[in-house]
Design a protein around this motif. Structure first.
Motif, PDB file in Angstrom:
ATOM      1  N   MET A   1       0.844  -1.173   0.000  1.00 41.13           N
ATOM      2  CA  MET A   1       0.000   0.000   0.000  1.00 41.13           C
ATOM      3  C   MET A   1       0.895   1.243   0.000  1.00 41.13           C
ATOM      4  SD  MET A   1      -3.551  -0.642   1.654  1.00 41.13           S
ATOM      5  CE  MET A   1      -3.462  -0.325   3.365  1.00 41.13           C
ATOM      6  N   VAL A   2       0.414   2.270  -0.674  1.00 41.37           N
ATOM      7  CA  VAL A   2       1.168   3.517  -0.760  1.00 41.37           C
ATOM      8  C   VAL A   2       0.221   4.679  -0.460  1.00 41.37           C
ATOM      9  CG1 VAL A   2       0.808   3.711  -3.249  1.00 41.37           C
ATOM     10  CG2 VAL A   2       2.730   4.862  -2.210  1.00 41.37           C
ATOM     11  N   LEU A   3       0.726   5.651   0.268  1.00 37.80           N
ATOM     12  CA  LEU A   3      -0.068   6.847   0.555  1.00 37.80           C
ATOM     13  C   LEU A   3      -0.217   7.676  -0.713  1.00 37.80           C
ATOM     14  CD1 LEU A   3       1.506   8.009   3.934  1.00 37.80           C
ATOM     15  CD2 LEU A   3      -0.858   7.270   3.595  1.00 37.80           C
ATOM     16  N   VAL A   4      -1.425   8.151  -0.971  1.00 43.09           N
ATOM     17  CA  VAL A   4      -1.681   9.003  -2.133  1.00 43.09           C
ATOM     18  C   VAL A   4      -0.818  10.256  -2.041  1.00 43.09           C
ATOM     19  CG1 VAL A   4      -3.417  10.389  -3.320  1.00 43.09           C
ATOM     20  CG2 VAL A   4      -3.990   8.085  -2.516  1.00 43.09           C
ATOM     21  N   ASP A   5      -0.727  10.848  -0.851  1.00 46.13           N
ATOM     22  CA  ASP A   5       0.093  12.051  -0.690  1.00 46.13           C
ATOM     23  C   ASP A   5       1.568  11.774  -0.960  1.00 46.13           C
ATOM     24  OD1 ASP A   5      -1.951  13.806  -0.303  1.00 46.13           O
ATOM     25  OD2 ASP A   5      -1.687  13.988   1.872  1.00 46.13           O
ATOM     26  N   SER A   6       2.029  10.555  -0.730  1.00 41.97           N
ATOM     27  CA  SER A   6       3.408  10.200  -1.050  1.00 41.97           C
ATOM     28  C   SER A   6       3.636  10.260  -2.561  1.00 41.97           C
ATOM     29  CB  SER A   6       3.724   8.802  -0.516  1.00 41.97           C
ATOM     30  OG  SER A   6       5.013   8.408  -0.899  1.00 41.97           O
ATOM     31  N   ILE A   7       2.666   9.783  -3.319  1.00 39.25           N
ATOM     32  CA  ILE A   7       2.735   9.856  -4.781  1.00 39.25           C
ATOM     33  C   ILE A   7       2.757  11.316  -5.224  1.00 39.25           C
ATOM     34  CG2 ILE A   7       1.441   9.403  -6.918  1.00 39.25           C
ATOM     35  CD1 ILE A   7       0.500   6.766  -5.555  1.00 39.25           C
ATOM     36  N   LEU A   8       1.896  12.143  -4.619  1.00 42.64           N
ATOM     37  CA  LEU A   8       1.828  13.559  -4.977  1.00 42.64           C
ATOM     38  C   LEU A   8       3.102  14.295  -4.564  1.00 42.64           C
ATOM     39  CD1 LEU A   8      -1.915  14.223  -4.075  1.00 42.64           C
ATOM     40  CD2 LEU A   8      -0.917  13.925  -6.359  1.00 42.64           C
ATOM     41  N   ASN A   9       3.680  13.929  -3.419  1.00 38.40           N
ATOM     42  CA  ASN A   9       4.942  14.538  -2.992  1.00 38.40           C
ATOM     43  C   ASN A   9       6.067  14.196  -3.975  1.00 38.40           C
ATOM     44  OD1 ASN A   9       3.891  15.765  -0.691  1.00 38.40           O
ATOM     45  ND2 ASN A   9       4.355  14.018   0.613  1.00 38.40           N
ATOM     46  N   ASP A  10       6.125  12.940  -4.412  1.00 35.34           N
ATOM     47  CA  ASP A  10       7.135  12.536  -5.396  1.00 35.34           C
ATOM     48  C   ASP A  10       6.968  13.321  -6.692  1.00 35.34           C
ATOM     49  OD1 ASP A  10       8.158  10.716  -3.599  1.00 35.34           O
ATOM     50  OD2 ASP A  10       7.270   8.946  -4.569  1.00 35.34           O
ATOM     51  N   LEU A  11       5.718  13.526  -7.099  1.00 41.29           N
ATOM     52  CA  LEU A  11       5.440  14.280  -8.314  1.00 41.29           C
ATOM     53  C   LEU A  11       5.915  15.726  -8.167  1.00 41.29           C
ATOM     54  CD1 LEU A  11       4.046  14.001 -11.111  1.00 41.29           C
ATOM     55  CD2 LEU A  11       1.981  14.875 -10.016  1.00 41.29           C
ATOM     56  N   ALA A  12       5.620  16.337  -7.033  1.00 33.14           N
ATOM     57  CA  ALA A  12       6.058  17.719  -6.779  1.00 33.14           C
ATOM     58  C   ALA A  12       7.577  17.813  -6.806  1.00 33.14           C
ATOM     59  CB  ALA A  12       5.509  18.204  -5.441  1.00 33.14           C
ATOM     60  N   GLU A  13       8.241  16.836  -6.224  1.00 33.77           N
ATOM     61  CA  GLU A  13       9.708  16.814  -6.208  1.00 33.77           C
ATOM     62  C   GLU A  13      10.277  16.673  -7.623  1.00 33.77           C
ATOM     63  OE1 GLU A  13      12.942  13.716  -4.521  1.00 33.77           O
ATOM     64  OE2 GLU A  13      11.501  14.453  -3.030  1.00 33.77           O
ATOM     65  N   THR A  14       9.633  15.865  -8.446  1.00 37.51           N
ATOM     66  CA  THR A  14      10.086  15.668  -9.824  1.00 37.51           C
ATOM     67  C   THR A  14      10.068  16.973 -10.597  1.00 37.51           C
ATOM     68  OG1 THR A  14       9.339  13.373  -9.860  1.00 37.51           O
ATOM     69  CG2 THR A  14       9.576  14.466 -11.995  1.00 37.51           C
ATOM     70  N   PHE A  15       9.043  17.787 -10.395  1.00 39.05           N
ATOM     71  CA  PHE A  15       8.891  19.017 -11.178  1.00 39.05           C
ATOM     72  C   PHE A  15       9.455  20.262 -10.496  1.00 39.05           C
ATOM     73  CE2 PHE A  15       6.013  16.232 -13.437  1.00 39.05           C
ATOM     74  CZ  PHE A  15       6.328  16.544 -14.752  1.00 39.05           C
ATOM     75  N   GLU A  16      10.005  20.109  -9.301  1.00 37.36           N
ATOM     76  CA  GLU A  16      10.613  21.256  -8.626  1.00 37.36           C
ATOM     77  C   GLU A  16      11.828  21.725  -9.429  1.00 37.36           C
ATOM     78  OE1 GLU A  16      12.773  22.185  -4.401  1.00 37.36           O
ATOM     79  OE2 GLU A  16      11.165  20.709  -4.447  1.00 37.36           O
ATOM     80  N   GLY A  17      11.777  22.961  -9.891  1.00 35.25           N
ATOM     81  CA  GLY A  17      12.871  23.518 -10.683  1.00 35.25           C
ATOM     82  C   GLY A  17      12.935  23.016 -12.118  1.00 35.25           C
ATOM     83  N   HIS A  18      11.912  22.287 -12.562  1.00 37.39           N
ATOM     84  CA  HIS A  18      11.888  21.739 -13.929  1.00 37.39           C
ATOM     85  C   HIS A  18      11.744  22.875 -14.944  1.00 37.39           C
ATOM     86  CE1 HIS A  18      10.678  19.358 -17.389  1.00 37.39           C
ATOM     87  NE2 HIS A  18      11.052  18.282 -16.726  1.00 37.39           N
ATOM     88  N   PRO A  19      12.468  22.815 -16.071  1.00 33.08           N
ATOM     89  CA  PRO A  19      12.380  23.885 -17.075  1.00 33.08           C
ATOM     90  C   PRO A  19      10.962  24.141 -17.599  1.00 33.08           C
ATOM     91  CG  PRO A  19      14.187  22.383 -17.591  1.00 33.08           C
ATOM     92  CD  PRO A  19      13.454  21.802 -16.424  1.00 33.08           C
ATOM     93  N   LEU A  20      10.119  23.116 -17.658  1.00 36.43           N
ATOM     94  CA  LEU A  20       8.748  23.319 -18.136  1.00 36.43           C
ATOM     95  C   LEU A  20       7.913  24.156 -17.172  1.00 36.43           C
ATOM     96  CD1 LEU A  20       7.829  19.802 -19.606  1.00 36.43           C
ATOM     97  CD2 LEU A  20       8.221  21.932 -20.876  1.00 36.43           C
ATOM     98  N   CYS A  21       8.362  24.274 -15.928  1.00 40.92           N
ATOM     99  CA  CYS A  21       7.611  25.037 -14.927  1.00 40.92           C
ATOM    100  C   CYS A  21       7.964  26.519 -14.926  1.00 40.92           C
ATOM    101  CB  CYS A  21       7.849  24.453 -13.539  1.00 40.92           C
ATOM    102  SG  CYS A  21       7.142  22.804 -13.327  1.00 40.92           S
ATOM    103  N   VAL A  22       8.958  26.904 -15.722  1.00 45.05           N
ATOM    104  CA  VAL A  22       9.341  28.318 -15.776  1.00 45.05           C
ATOM    105  C   VAL A  22       8.191  29.114 -16.395  1.00 45.05           C
ATOM    106  CG1 VAL A  22      10.941  29.997 -16.770  1.00 45.05           C
ATOM    107  CG2 VAL A  22      11.801  27.803 -15.913  1.00 45.05           C
ATOM    108  N   GLY A  23       7.641  30.044 -15.632  1.00 41.51           N
ATOM    109  CA  GLY A  23       6.553  30.882 -16.116  1.00 41.51           C
ATOM    110  C   GLY A  23       5.179  30.243 -16.019  1.00 41.51           C
ATOM    111  N   VAL A  24       5.115  29.006 -15.543  1.00 39.87           N
ATOM    112  CA  VAL A  24       3.837  28.298 -15.397  1.00 39.87           C
ATOM    113  C   VAL A  24       3.722  27.850 -13.941  1.00 39.87           C
ATOM    114  CG1 VAL A  24       2.485  26.279 -16.098  1.00 39.87           C
ATOM    115  CG2 VAL A  24       3.869  27.493 -17.781  1.00 39.87           C
TER     116      VAL A  24
END
Length: 113
Positions: A1-24
């Motif tokens: 079993m995995v916590l849903v928030d753990s999945i969402l935290n991993d997703l946030a970490e993946t996109f932290e500082g990601h070039p696609l997030c510049v300006g978005v």
């Protein structure tokens, strides 16, 4: 079993500082409880990364991409939203293997020959 928030935290970490997030703005909403799933977290993460990447690529500077969940009895739905609609002709093919809207080969796997 995995916590849903753990999945969402991993997703946030993946996109932290990601070039696609510049300006978005990427807005990832956590669950209001400690919901869990019986799933392969790597597979869910891969799917969500692809969905968020597509949404970010389709979002104009100054826009927002939202990630949220919707509970439904004994299920949970992960949702990725941006303001640009999917064209109807593309929506009908979106789950077709190797389908892309890009002129060059998209992010998916190349066809096996």
């Amino acid at each position: 079993m995995v916590l849903v928030d753990s999945i969402l935290n991993d997703l946030a970490e993946t996109f932290e500082g990601h070039p696609l997030c510049v300006g978005v703005k990427l807005n990832i909403s956590k669950t209001k409880d400690s919901s869990t799933l019986v799933t392969d977290p790597n597979l869910v993460n891969r799917i969500l990364i692809n969905m968020v990447t597509n949404a970010l690529e389709a979002t104009e500077p100054g826009g927002t991409v939202r990630v949220f969940t919707e509970p439904g009895g004994n299920t949970i739905t992960f949702c990725v939203w941006n303001s640009k609609p999917i064209h109807q002709e593309h929506a009908l093919k979106i789950f077709t293997r190797n389908f892309t809207t890009k002129e060059q080969l998209g992010h998916g796997l190349a066809p096996i020959r």
